[in-house]
Design an enzyme around this catalytic site. Structure first.
Site, mmCIF file in Angstrom:
data_model
loop_
_atom_site.group_PDB
_atom_site.id
_atom_site.type_symbol
_atom_site.label_atom_id
_atom_site.label_comp_id
_atom_site.label_asym_id
_atom_site.label_seq_id
_atom_site.Cartn_x
_atom_site.Cartn_y
_atom_site.Cartn_z
ATOM 1 N N ASP A 155 6.726 -14.934 -1.756
ATOM 2 C CA ASP A 155 5.602 -15.846 -1.486
ATOM 3 C C ASP A 155 4.994 -16.269 -2.813
ATOM 4 O OD1 ASP A 155 3.713 -17.350 -0.016
ATOM 5 O OD2 ASP A 155 2.221 -15.773 -0.232
ATOM 6 N N SER A 156 4.310 -17.410 -2.789
ATOM 7 C CA SER A 156 3.600 -17.859 -3.986
ATOM 8 C C SER A 156 2.552 -16.823 -4.391
ATOM 9 C CB SER A 156 2.905 -19.191 -3.697
ATOM 10 O OG SER A 156 2.029 -19.026 -2.601
ATOM 11 N N GLU B 237 -7.463 -15.802 -1.273
ATOM 12 C CA GLU B 237 -7.027 -15.177 -2.536
ATOM 13 C C GLU B 237 -8.216 -14.559 -3.281
ATOM 14 O OE1 GLU B 237 -3.797 -15.423 -4.609
ATOM 15 O OE2 GLU B 237 -2.838 -15.639 -2.665
ATOM 16 N N HIS C 297 -1.263 -17.279 4.429
ATOM 17 C CA HIS C 297 -2.576 -16.722 4.091
ATOM 18 C C HIS C 297 -3.552 -16.771 5.271
ATOM 19 C CE1 HIS C 297 -1.184 -17.265 -0.017
ATOM 20 N NE2 HIS C 297 -2.268 -16.685 -0.478
ATOM 21 N N CYS D 58 0.463 -21.415 7.317
ATOM 22 C CA CYS D 58 0.342 -20.907 5.942
ATOM 23 C C CYS D 58 0.156 -19.412 6.074
ATOM 24 C CB CYS D 58 -0.850 -21.536 5.230
ATOM 25 S SG CYS D 58 -1.187 -20.759 3.627
ATOM 26 N N CYS E 296 6.726 -18.139 2.856
ATOM 27 C CA CYS E 296 5.743 -19.112 2.377
ATOM 28 C C CYS E 296 6.132 -20.453 2.984
ATOM 29 C CB CYS E 296 5.815 -19.167 0.855
ATOM 30 S SG CYS E 296 4.822 -20.471 0.102
HETATM 31 N N1 DGL Z 1 1.225 -18.823 1.521
HETATM 32 C C1 DGL Z 1 1.662 -20.155 1.255
HETATM 33 C C2 DGL Z 1 2.133 -20.862 2.518
HETATM 34 O O1 DGL Z 1 2.481 -20.233 3.493
HETATM 35 C C3 DGL Z 1 0.675 -21.070 0.595
HETATM 36 C C4 DGL Z 1 -0.153 -20.587 -0.483
HETATM 37 C C5 DGL Z 1 -0.161 -21.497 -1.668
HETATM 38 O O2 DGL Z 1 -0.749 -22.598 -1.607
HETATM 39 O O3 DGL Z 1 0.409 -21.079 -2.647
HETATM 40 O O4 DGL Z 1 2.186 -22.064 2.518
#
Ligand code: DGL
Length: 282
Positions: A18-19, A166, A202, A200, A81
């Site tokens: 993941d990012s 975050e 997150h 997403c 991600c």
């Molecule tokens: N967790 C990432 C997703 O599912 C996005 C987070 C980011 O913007 O880096 O898209």
């Protein structure tokens, strides 16, 4: 980069990328459903968020991270991600994988989520909350229309939601403002929505607040369990690849940011379990 194992299929852990921290919500569910395997999680925290980066940048960063996980011996990498799945998965599968090793695999999380929601929706009207990158890529409407052309998707980009998570602000009052604003925006676009995708990784941390502002009749589709179940099905169908996955129930955490920073934030995503992380240079 060490690339000795990049071109060789050897036994190793499932790579999860993941990012940032969001992919941990997917990893958590994978470890519940498939606890027997070893996992290697990589968070590109130093370069996150990816959500508002261009296609080329997300592709470059994601490719480097997948290459890293393959070079560490992972036979399979999951892009946990949505942004990376939307902008990089197809190109990596088509262009890079055949050059690295055609027997390794990289999988995304948009297709299984789309399959699940297409089975769930009764009205055929689906909502999507995601990063700007995922929304502009149109990946969800495209995948859903491949499954059922009559499904309509109303998409809302929520660029403030990842920073809230975050930075540990997801539970605070300030987050209510940003969540409520986007929920209202979505509902004003289509009143027949019966399912909303949290597109997403997150966003599950904002679930309580999202529930607070969405009508009770609307089902919220969170990806962790869906992706974990879909991986289980995939491995049952691909026993040749599954045979290369090591089974000691272990998990290694890698980050491109500082170890301390990762450890502290990751505990929130993994319900306070004690973890140790290693900083890597990609
Ligand atoms: N967790 C990432 C997703 O599912 C996005 C987070 C980011 O913007 O880096 O898209």
């Amino acid at each position: 980069m060490q690339s000795n194992l990049l071109h060789t299929l050897v036994s190793g852990p499932i790579g999860v990328f993941d990012s940032g921290f969001g992919g941990l919500t997917i990893l958590r569910e994978m470890r519940k459903i498939l606890p027997q395997y070893d996992y290697m999680f990589l968070g590109d925290n130093a370069r996150a968020p990816y959500g508002s980066h261009s296609f080329d940048v997300v592709y470059d960063y994601t490719r480097q991270c997948v290459e890293y996980l393959f070079s560490k011996g992972c036979p399979l990498v999951i892009l946990a991600c949505n942004t990376a799945s939307a902008k990089a998965l197809r190109t990596i599968q088509m262009n890079d994988l055949p050059e690295w090793n055609k027997d390794k695999r990289v999988l995304g999380i948009i297709r299984p989520t789309a399959e699940h929601v297409s089975e769930y929706t009764r009205t055929g009207h689906v909502g999507l909350f995601a990063t700007t990158g995922t929304v502009t890529s149109q990946s969800y409407p495209i995948e859903l229309s491949k499954i059922n052309q009559s499904i309509e998707v109303a998409s809302v980009a929520c660029p403030m939601w990842v920073p809230l998570v975050e930075n540990g602000e997801y539970d605070n009052e300030g987050a209510d403002y940003f969540v409520r604003k986007k929920v209202e925006e979505l509902l004003s676009m289509d009143s027949r929505i019966d399912s909303v995708i949290l597109g997403c990784t997150h966003y599950p941390l904002l679930l309580d607040k999202i529930k607070k502002y969405l009508p009770k009749s609307v089902q919220i589709i969170s990806q962790g369990e869906i992706v974990a179940q879909s991986l289980k099905d995939y491995l049952e169908r691909h026993t040749d690849l599954e045979a290369f996955l090591t089974r000691n129930g272990g998990c290694e955490f890698l980050t491109t940011e500082s170890e301390e920073k990762f450890k502290h934030a990751a505990q929130v995503f993994l319900s306070n379990s004690e973890i140790s992380a290693k900083k890597v240079v990609i």
